[in-house]
Design an enzyme around this catalytic site. Structure first.
Site, PDB file in Angstrom:
ATOM      1  N   ILE A 163      49.203  37.422  39.945  1.00 46.51           N
ATOM      2  CA  ILE A 163      49.744  37.453  38.584  1.00 46.51           C
ATOM      3  C   ILE A 163      48.635  37.335  37.550  1.00 46.51           C
ATOM      4  CG2 ILE A 163      51.283  36.326  36.938  1.00 46.51           C
ATOM      5  CD1 ILE A 163      52.936  35.347  39.279  1.00 46.51           C
ATOM      6  N   ARG A 223      44.299  35.745  36.817  1.00 51.25           N
ATOM      7  CA  ARG A 223      43.045  35.251  37.375  1.00 51.25           C
ATOM      8  C   ARG A 223      42.127  34.868  36.239  1.00 51.25           C
ATOM      9  NH1 ARG A 223      38.085  37.165  39.601  1.00 51.25           N
ATOM     10  NH2 ARG A 223      37.600  36.168  41.596  1.00 51.25           N
ATOM     11  N   GLY A 224      41.439  33.730  36.371  1.00 51.57           N
ATOM     12  CA  GLY A 224      40.520  33.278  35.335  1.00 51.57           C
ATOM     13  C   GLY A 224      39.625  32.186  35.864  1.00 51.57           C
ATOM     14  N   GLY A 225      38.983  31.443  34.919  1.00 46.38           N
ATOM     15  CA  GLY A 225      38.075  30.395  35.321  1.00 46.38           C
ATOM     16  C   GLY A 225      38.752  29.267  36.069  1.00 46.38           C
ATOM     17  N   VAL A 280      46.622  32.835  40.131  1.00 43.52           N
ATOM     18  CA  VAL A 280      48.066  32.598  40.193  1.00 43.52           C
ATOM     19  C   VAL A 280      48.709  33.758  40.931  1.00 43.52           C
ATOM     20  CG1 VAL A 280      50.176  32.184  38.886  1.00 43.52           C
ATOM     21  CG2 VAL A 280      48.009  31.334  38.015  1.00 43.52           C
ATOM     22  N   ASP A 306      46.535  22.801  25.277  1.00 41.50           N
ATOM     23  CA  ASP A 306      46.214  24.230  25.259  1.00 41.50           C
ATOM     24  C   ASP A 306      47.442  25.037  24.863  1.00 41.50           C
ATOM     25  OD1 ASP A 306      44.572  26.450  25.458  1.00 41.50           O
ATOM     26  OD2 ASP A 306      45.084  26.809  27.552  1.00 41.50           O
TER      27      ASP A 306
END
Length: 520
Positions: free
Chosen positions: A21, A23-25, A29, A134
């Site tokens: 679903i 993707r990041g630092g 997911v 956040d």
């Protein structure tokens, strides 16, 4: 976007991954299904030095239950010791996607309902001593009419939103309170971020923008927001939420909701506290409030507002698909007639294909600009009349070399006896017949209804039958059947192709005793 795991793998016992679903630092997911069939989202936490602190935050949120919060189910580890968060899967779209479709901001009623759902979720976190840290449109979702706030467990290392600048500590810079830079903050940073989101929902823009994260952060610290874009009633609400000094902001989300109710003239006689974990029906907007039953609750329906760029993209796609479907329709028609071979058949099929493409484009192009279902019907009919004449001239040009000119029956009725050398000098020459055939057909039918993205079904045979009726009627009026039979097929194919290539969104199901906020 490359993910560590692919569909079908089972890195976490009891769950099968279906697709990635995000993707990041923070990690990755995935959408997954448990062995029992429950759909969940699995978040793989990795690549961040503060992951232990974040995982403790997740553990504190596991038992929180609220309709406006994305549910966290469990915290697990795989065979390699990697931590996974098992959470509720949200199929609805986030607020940042909705805002992208509304560059000038949401309608006030819709923005208010989004904010009320956000405020309930954040207020519940605050009641349990948790600060989101956040809060941004990418973390606020709409599913089945319910606003849900997510990513409150891993707020320190979220993937970037549409506005991608992000600090290494907390939050995304466009929604970051000034005091975050000092490291000394509390729930007031969520109030500040909520004020930024409210500002963006009402105007379509964040109050502070810049070329770099540092420039944006400096504006948060020193620059006053431009409140002139806001509706006058909301200026004091947003101004207090965006105060540089946390002590001057709203004391909490409940106070901010109360200020909005006062601004809209809907404040009740006594103070209203934030809803409990199982909230009562949401406050009703002023629209048709008196006619709503007491147990009704607003349901959000964020219908897309098309931008010029999205219109051009959709129109280009529809026109390209129209070429493909027109070719397929011509092939099927001539195959059904058993005329699929020979040079004459190829020429006739080519004419049918080109005419169908021209007719579908003549419908798709103006219909893309008629976004309202209700409009000046006669004005639209006149436009279609002219476009039908253009298609008729195209048909005459295509058939000019393959069909021997013949006199139309109107001339014979009038007693006109044509001469072979002066066949086009009669009262109704062939080119006028072609032009009038398509002009009348395009005028008679409401072609733009076939392209309506909110039509009841994607494809219906009713418009096809209507096109066949008018084609057959005009076929008998203009009786040179070697010519006009092909034109009748063009009308039928056009009505079918236009429906198949036009964007379609399934209308929401009718809900009794509920208010559906609409925006176009």
């Amino acid at each position: 976007m490359k993910f560590t795991y692919s569909s079908g793998q089972r890195p976490l016992d009891g769950f099968t991954l279906k697709r990635g679903i995000g993707r990041g630092g923070f990690g990755e997911v995935y959408f997954a299904v448990s062995d029992g069939g429950k759909e969940v989202a699995l978040k793989l936490v990795r690549g961040n030095g503060d992951s232990a602190i974040e995982l403790r935050g997740v553990a504190h949120c596991l038992n929180l239950k609220h309709p406006n919060l994305v549910a966290l189910y469990d915290l697990r580890k795989d065979a390699e010791g990697n931590p996974w968060v098992v959470m509720e899967y949200i199929s609805g779209e986030p607020l940042n996607i909705v805002l992208a479709r509304h560059p000038d901001g949401l309608p006030r009623e819709l923005a208010r309902e989004w904010f009320l759902g956000l405020a309930r979720g954040i207020g519940h976190l605050h009641d349990h001593g948790i600060v989101h840290r956040d809060l941004k449109p990418g973390n606020v979702f709409l599913e089945n009419g319910t606003v849900k706030v997510g990513d409150y467990g891993l707020s320190k290392s979220m993937s970037t939103s549409q506005r991608s600048a992000q600090t290494m500590s907390v939050g995304t810079v466009h929604y970051m309170a000034p005091e975050i830079s000092t490291g000394n903050y509390n729930k007031q940073i969520d109030t500040y971020a909520a004020g930024i989101i409210l500002y963006e929902m009402l105007t379509g823009h964040v109050p502070f923008e810049g070329e770099s994260a540092g420039e944006i952060l400096m504006k948060h610290l020193t620059a006053p927001p431009d409140l002139s874009r806001l509706p006058a009633e909301y200026i004091p609400v947003v101004a207090k939420a965006l105060a540089k000094n946390p002590a001057q902001r709203h004391s909490g989300m409940a106070e901010m909701v109360r200020a909005i109710e006062i601004a809209e003239g809907q404040a009740p006689a006594r103070p209203v506290a934030m809803p409990a974990p199982v909230p009562p029906p949401a406050p009703r907007p002023a629209v048709a409030q008196a006619s709503l039953p007491r147990d009704s609750q607003p349901v959000l329906t964020a219908l897309p507002a098309e931008t010029p760029r999205s219109k051009a993209r959709e129109l280009s796609s529809s026109m390209l698909l129209a070429v493909l479907f027109s070719l397929l329709g011509a092939l099927l028609w001539f195959t059904a007639l058993g005329r699929g071979r020979g040079p004459d058949a190829a020429l006739d099929m080519g004419n049918l294909f080109l005419l169908t493409v021209g007719a579908t484009w003549a419908v798709l192009i103006p219909a893309k600009f008629w976004t309202s279902r209700r409009g000046n019907t006669w004005g639209r009919r006149l436009v279609m009349l002219g476009l039908g004449g253009v298609v008729g001239l195209q048909a005459y040009w295509l058939h000019g070399e393959t069909v021997k000119p013949t006199m139309l029956p109107f001339a014979e009725v009038a007693g006109y006896t044509p001469d072979q050398n002066t066949i086009h000098a009669g009262p109704l020459p062939m080119e006028v017949g072609y032009l009038s055939y398509y002009a009348v057909a395009f005028f008679a039918l409401r072609w733009w209804r076939m392209t309506d993205r909110r039509r009841a079904v994607r494809f219906s045979f009713a418009p096809v039958l209507a096109a066949a009726f008018w084609g057959l009627l005009l076929y008998w009026v203009w009786q040179d059947r070697a010519v006009w039979g092909t034109n009748m097929v063009v009308l039928v194919l056009t009505s079918a192709v236009v429906q198949m290539v036009s964007p379609w969104e399934q209308p929401p199901p009718p809900l009794a005793k509920r208010l559906r906020l609409r925006c176009a």
